[in-house]
Structure formats: structure tokens, C-alpha cells
Design a protein around this motif. Structure first.
Motif, mmCIF file in Angstrom:
data_model
loop_
_atom_site.group_PDB
_atom_site.id
_atom_site.type_symbol
_atom_site.label_atom_id
_atom_site.label_comp_id
_atom_site.label_asym_id
_atom_site.label_seq_id
_atom_site.Cartn_x
_atom_site.Cartn_y
_atom_site.Cartn_z
ATOM 1 N N MET B 22 -0.460 -14.460 42.383
ATOM 2 C CA MET B 22 -0.875 -15.092 41.283
ATOM 3 C C MET B 22 0.434 -15.691 40.095
ATOM 4 O O MET B 22 0.140 -16.719 39.843
ATOM 5 N N PHE B 23 1.522 -14.777 40.390
ATOM 6 C CA PHE B 23 2.811 -15.414 39.773
ATOM 7 C C PHE B 23 3.107 -16.718 40.313
ATOM 8 O O PHE B 23 3.445 -17.590 39.736
ATOM 9 N N VAL B 31 -0.181 -15.776 33.839
ATOM 10 C CA VAL B 31 -1.195 -14.976 34.260
ATOM 11 C C VAL B 31 -0.732 -13.334 33.633
ATOM 12 O O VAL B 31 0.451 -13.108 33.363
ATOM 13 N N GLY B 32 -1.848 -12.863 32.895
ATOM 14 C CA GLY B 32 -1.627 -11.562 32.439
ATOM 15 C C GLY B 32 -2.128 -10.419 33.341
ATOM 16 O O GLY B 32 -2.614 -10.489 34.149
ATOM 17 N N VAL B 33 -1.601 -9.224 32.855
ATOM 18 C CA VAL B 33 -1.892 -8.151 33.726
ATOM 19 C C VAL B 33 -3.331 -7.569 33.850
ATOM 20 O O VAL B 33 -3.455 -7.187 35.040
ATOM 21 N N ASP B 34 -4.168 -8.160 32.902
ATOM 22 C CA ASP B 34 -5.510 -7.850 33.238
ATOM 23 C C ASP B 34 -6.026 -8.533 34.310
ATOM 24 O O ASP B 34 -6.707 -8.068 35.076
ATOM 25 N N ALA B 35 -5.464 -9.710 34.269
ATOM 26 C CA ALA B 35 -6.093 -10.670 35.441
ATOM 27 C C ALA B 35 -5.663 -9.949 36.621
ATOM 28 O O ALA B 35 -6.386 -10.330 37.797
ATOM 29 N N LYS B 44 -5.945 -1.522 34.611
ATOM 30 C CA LYS B 44 -4.595 -1.893 33.936
ATOM 31 C C LYS B 44 -3.841 -0.403 33.870
ATOM 32 O O LYS B 44 -2.742 -0.584 34.203
ATOM 33 N N MET B 45 -4.594 0.605 33.517
ATOM 34 C CA MET B 45 -4.007 1.890 33.689
ATOM 35 C C MET B 45 -3.099 2.267 34.963
ATOM 36 O O MET B 45 -2.007 2.820 35.006
#
Lengths: 193, 193
Positions: B22-23, B31-35, B44-45
Motif C-alpha cells: 500500500m505504501f 495511507v493510514g494505519v487503519d487502512a 490497529k492494536m
DNA sequence: CTAGGGTGTTACCGGTCTGTAACTTCCAGC
DNA sequence: GCTGGAAGTTACAGACCGGTAACACCCTAG
């Protein structure tokens, strides 16, 4: 406030100039409209009265950058009127100077890297502007009497583009330090042919 | 969910692989960590139990990418054992294939463009990895019997870097289309010398 | 069977982002 | 001096961001 550009002029001009500078230094996604307006000594509402969105502002900045680059080409013609080969060497020299003076590379290429959405409105503008620059360099090579003008122009383009991006990853002491030598011997080898 | 990579394996591996992908496609700030965790079929945890921050995840991804590239070099040695010149030509060929297969260029260079903060922890990693790759190419050129090995290696580097970034602004039909021809004639001219 | 570590879930924090609404202030041209 | 438009101000909406806390779950090793 290292980005302040607060001369008294019309807000739109200040915003455009400030945005160019900040996008260049920090990237497009790395700077928000609030930061731009503050550095330009104005406010967000005024920005949105002159530009319909941040994307549109980005596009205007890219056009302004391209226009600035275009003015450099006029200098080549002024310095070596009619002598296209000398102008080509001046192009190499000027590219090298800009490499030394600034390590953040080409705004259009950087924007293309950053704006990954394939339908982003700035992408077609970037493509158009880059294609125009390519045409210019091809024409210069051809008028300088180079046989394979397109190939030389494209090779020089890739070398410069590569130098500008290489500087950002490994610094000015990396491969980009040899740009002038590479470009000059390339021109020689294309002339001999 | 075009980015799903949900084979059953350990969450850490899935996260790393998904994040790399994704990066690469959307950029780091894109791109966010959630995605990432959603596409990796986790949460996420779990990500933050394996990576202390997004920056650290980015660094791990870059290392993984570099390791993948390193494995390609092993193929060259396997395909042309001892024949360094043939390996150099294989390098050109492989680079060209990767250019055709993917238009998003080099993850490390892209990251360097995106992460403008001069003290960003990923920047020194990028520099180290890029310098290692440069060393490898210089050694290959030298062992292939090229006189000015450093200069050839650096020129090839800039050409490839330029091709990868040029593709992102003007597309695959631009100057990058001539990469193989440029590289091959360069090698010839350095051998003759 | 049980203990415990890895994992999943939900909710939340404080911050930042683009973009807008409503209102006030300023200033140039008449 | 008055007026009209440009510019400034404040507040806000709604979304997203990275990162954390608390707790329930499941599965495997002993």
C-alpha cells in the motif's frame, strides 16, 4: 516563521508565491492551507476566494514554476543568440547550478510522486508541462545539429531527473555529483556520431 | 478492497507485506494505519504491538523492499556465474522489465521525496540502503572490467532513477521508453574506452 | 484441564485536515 | 462623506490521523 513572504502586494500573489515555496520545501501533503495563508500574511477565507480548492492552488503553483523555468530558456537565447550548441551547453551548466543550489528537485516530478491518485487533476497538468519541456529540449538538440536529437534529449532528461531525485535520497555527494561530466561527454559522443 | 492480502499467516508478516504494497501504490502519507490493518485482516492494536510507530513500520518496509531487490542480484550470479559483464547486461534487462511492470518507481526514492523532514528516521535508512546498492553496482562494473567503473555505475543509476520518476510524470511512453538503448550504448562506450 | 500469551474489539484522546458561514473592518472611487 | 467590494476574523462542520486503554476471546503448551 521561516516561510514568511509578507511583502505588501495583492493577497492572491502572496498566496501563490508562498504556496510555491512551501510546497517545494515541504511537499504538497506536508503543508496545509492554514500554514500557507499564515505565512502569506493572510487567512483561509481569502485563499478560498481566489482558488476554488487546494488542488487548484497546487495546479496554479505548478504552472507558475513551469513559467519560471521557461524564462530561464530565454536567458540561453539571450546569452548565445543563434548558437544552439552553446545554448545546449548552457542548459547543462544551468541544470548543474540549480542542482547545487537546491536539493529538493523538480516540483512537477515531486508532485507526481506524491499525488498517487490516478485521476488527480494535477496529474494531467504535470504531464502537459513535462511534455512541453521535453519538446523544447528535443528542438534545442535538433537545432544544435545533433543527429539523434530525440535520443540525446531524452537521455539528458533522464540524467537530470535522476540527479534531482538521487540528491534527495543519498545527498549531493552521490551519483548526482557527476552530472555535468556525464552530460558533457554524452553531448560529445552524440556529435561525433 | 483491492489491497487485501489476507492469507492466513502471522499478523506481523501480513501487516508488513500489506504495508509494503500500500505504501508503494498510494505513498506513505497517502495511507493510514487503519487502512493497512484492515487490508491485512487485523487491527490497529496488533500493529502497534509489533511496530512501535508508523515511522518504524515504514522503515521495516523499506528494509524488506531492499532485501527483495538484493535477492534479484543473486539471480544474476546464478544465471551467469562468474561472468560479470553478462550480469551487468542482465541488470539492465531486469531494470527494464521492472520499469514495464510497474509505474510507481522506487520505494526508497519515493519515500525520500515524500518525507521532507530532514530528521525523519527513515531518511538515514534510505541513504544507507541506497549507498549499499550503489556500492554493489560499482563493484559489478569494476569486476566486469570497466575502466571508469564508478562513473558508469553512477550514470546507470541516474538513468534508472530518472526513468522511474519520469514514468510517474509523463508515463511509460516518455523518455523512459529508451532506457535499455541508452544503458546498452553506454556500456559499449565505456568498454571501448 | 488450565494457564497465559497473542489476538480481536470497542471506545476514546488530542490533533490536523479541507472547506464554509456569518460577520466585521478596511479602503479606494465616486 | 458615502458606498461597495475586497479582505480579515471567528467559529464551526465533518472527516481523518496516529496512538492508547481496557477488556473479551481463543488457542496452544504444559
Amino acid at each position: 516563521m521561516t516561510d514568511g513572504v509578507a511583502e505588501r502586494s495583492r493577497p492572491r500573489d502572496r498566496i501563490l508565491e508562498t504556496a510555491q515555496d512551501m510546497f517545494h520545501k515541504h511537499g504538497i501533503k506536508g503543508v496545509g492551507v492554514d500554514a500557507i495563508t499564515e505565512a502569506a500574511g493572510t487567512n483561509k477565507m481569502t485563499l478560498y476566494r481566489h482558488f476554488e480548492s487546494k488542488d487548484e492552488l497546487v495546479i496554479e503553483c505548478l504552472r507558475a514554476t513551469a513559467a519560471k523555468a521557461s524564462r530561464i530558456w530565454d536567458e540561453f537565447e539571450a546569452q548565445h543568440p543563434g548558437d544552439k550548441l552553446a545554448q545546449l551547453h548552457a542548459w547543462v551548466q544551468k541544470a548543474s547550478e540549480l542542482l547545487s543550489a537546491d536539493s529538493r528537485g523538480c516540483d512537477m516530478a515531486n508532485a507526481a510522486v506524491e499525488l498517487t491518485e490516478t485521476d488527480h487533476p494535477a496529474r494531467r497538468v504535470i504531464k502537459e508541462l513535462k511534455e512541453a519541456q521535453r519538446e523544447k529540449l528535443v528542438a534545442l538538440c535538433r537545432d544544435a545539429g545533433i543527429g539523434q536529437a530525440e535520443l540525446l534529449a531524452d537521455t539528458l532528461s533522464l540524467l537530470l531527473e535522476g540527479a534531482r531525485v538521487s540528491m534527495q535520497s543519498v545527498g549531493a555527494e552521490g551519483p548526482s555529483a557527476q552530472f555535468v561530466r556525464m552530460a558533457e561527454s554524452l553531448i560529445v559522443s552524440f556529435r561525433v556520431r
